[in-house]
Design an enzyme around this catalytic site. Structure first.
Site, PDB file in Angstrom:
ATOM      1  N   ASP A  33       1.317  -1.102  -0.036  1.00 24.24           N
ATOM      2  CA  ASP A  33      -0.288  -0.187   0.129  1.00 24.24           C
ATOM      3  C   ASP A  33       0.591   1.419  -0.197  1.00 24.24           C
ATOM      4  O   ASP A  33       2.516   1.605   0.382  1.00 24.24           O
ATOM      5  CB  ASP A  33      -1.201  -0.067   0.951  1.00 24.24           C
ATOM      6  CG  ASP A  33      -1.811   0.554   1.568  1.00 24.24           C
ATOM      7  OD1 ASP A  33      -2.266   2.061   0.155  1.00 24.24           O
ATOM      8  OD2 ASP A  33      -1.880   1.729   2.695  1.00 24.24           O
ATOM      9  N   ASP A  56      -0.300   5.021   0.521  1.00 21.29           N
ATOM     10  CA  ASP A  56      -0.876   5.641   2.450  1.00 21.29           C
ATOM     11  C   ASP A  56      -0.278   4.996   3.574  1.00 21.29           C
ATOM     12  O   ASP A  56      -1.659   4.190   3.404  1.00 21.29           O
ATOM     13  CB  ASP A  56      -2.334   6.372   1.678  1.00 21.29           C
ATOM     14  CG  ASP A  56      -1.903   7.499   0.146  1.00 21.29           C
ATOM     15  OD1 ASP A  56      -0.945   8.320   0.204  1.00 21.29           O
ATOM     16  OD2 ASP A  56      -3.793   6.961  -0.634  1.00 21.29           O
ATOM     17  N   ASP A 112      -2.236  -0.644   5.832  1.00 20.36           N
ATOM     18  CA  ASP A 112      -2.352   0.227   7.541  1.00 20.36           C
ATOM     19  C   ASP A 112      -3.882   0.152   7.415  1.00 20.36           C
ATOM     20  O   ASP A 112      -4.423   0.864   8.423  1.00 20.36           O
ATOM     21  CB  ASP A 112      -1.851   1.879   7.188  1.00 20.36           C
ATOM     22  CG  ASP A 112      -1.669   2.786   6.123  1.00 20.36           C
ATOM     23  OD1 ASP A 112      -2.692   2.594   5.409  1.00 20.36           O
ATOM     24  OD2 ASP A 112      -2.906   4.174   7.096  1.00 20.36           O
TER      25      ASP A 112
HETATM   26 MG   LIG Z   1      -2.985   2.949   3.800  1.00 17.12          MG
END
Ligand SMILES: [Mg+2]
Length: 200
Positions: free
Chosen positions: A11, A13, A144
């Site tokens: 991922d 961000d 996240d």
């Molecule tokens: Mg993310």
């Protein structure tokens, strides 16, 4: 059959790029508030900054088009070093991001993303703009977003939760640094016990 190293689904961000740090600066401008008045201890959705559930899109458009959000985020320390180490060791780096969630902004989102990846020297073979990350395919995900972690794990995908203030409640395996991501991937056999399908 020739063995291969796993595909790592990464991922952007909150994992490679400091989305929350940069967005906090831009939100302070957007709201014309002192930076210190916006906590850095945020949850997913940024409700702590007074953003309503339907109020994020305007801020996002301002951030993307007027402040080049995806091109100006700092890199999360260690991302370049440890992804390069993993890539050099034969792991297949597949970037998977859900940045195309607002219509009619895709050219800016994609071009800023590609420029940022090159500028920061992030090695990768594939760049996937996908909401359904499990549909892309990876052997180990680094993510996240709490909902994404849950969805991936529920569908049987090994997922390392990259720690930040939005996901404190998420169960292990967790990593609070890229050094820890690297250690989990390369030293922890229990992350790699799944049978990996053949490369197609
Ligand atoms: Mg993310």
């Amino acid at each position: 059959m020739k063995s291969r190293k796993p595909v790592i689904g990464v991922d952007l961000d909150g994992v490679c790029a400091d989305f929350y740090g940069r967005m906090r600066e831009i939100a302070a401008e957007w709201f014309e508030r002192p930076l210190d008045s916006l906590t850095s201890d945020v949850s997913y959705g940024l409700g702590e900054w007074g953003i309503s559930p339907g109020g994020y899109d305007s801020l996002h458009r301002f951030a993307l088009h007027q402040r080049e959000l995806f091109e100006t985020m700092p890199m999360i320390p260690g991302a370049r070093r440890y992804l390069r180490m993993l890539s050099d060791e034969g792991y297949h780096i597949r970037i998977i991001t859900h940045r195309l969630f607002i219509h009619y902004s895709h050219a800016s989102a994609v071009s800023q993303t590609v420029a940022w990846l090159d500028r920061h020297g992030i090695p990768y073979w594939d760049l996937c703009f996908m909401k359904e990350k499990s549909a892309v395919g990876a052997d180990i995900y680094i993510e996240d977003n709490p909902a994404n972690v849950e969805q991936l794990r529920n569908s049987g995908h090994t997922t390392i939760c990259f720690a930040n203030s939005t996901n404190r409640h998420v169960a292990p395996p967790r990593a609070d640094s890229w050094a820890e991501v690297y250690r989990l991937i390369t030293c922890r056999d229990d992350l790699l016990t799944d049978t990996h399908p053949s490369v197609t």
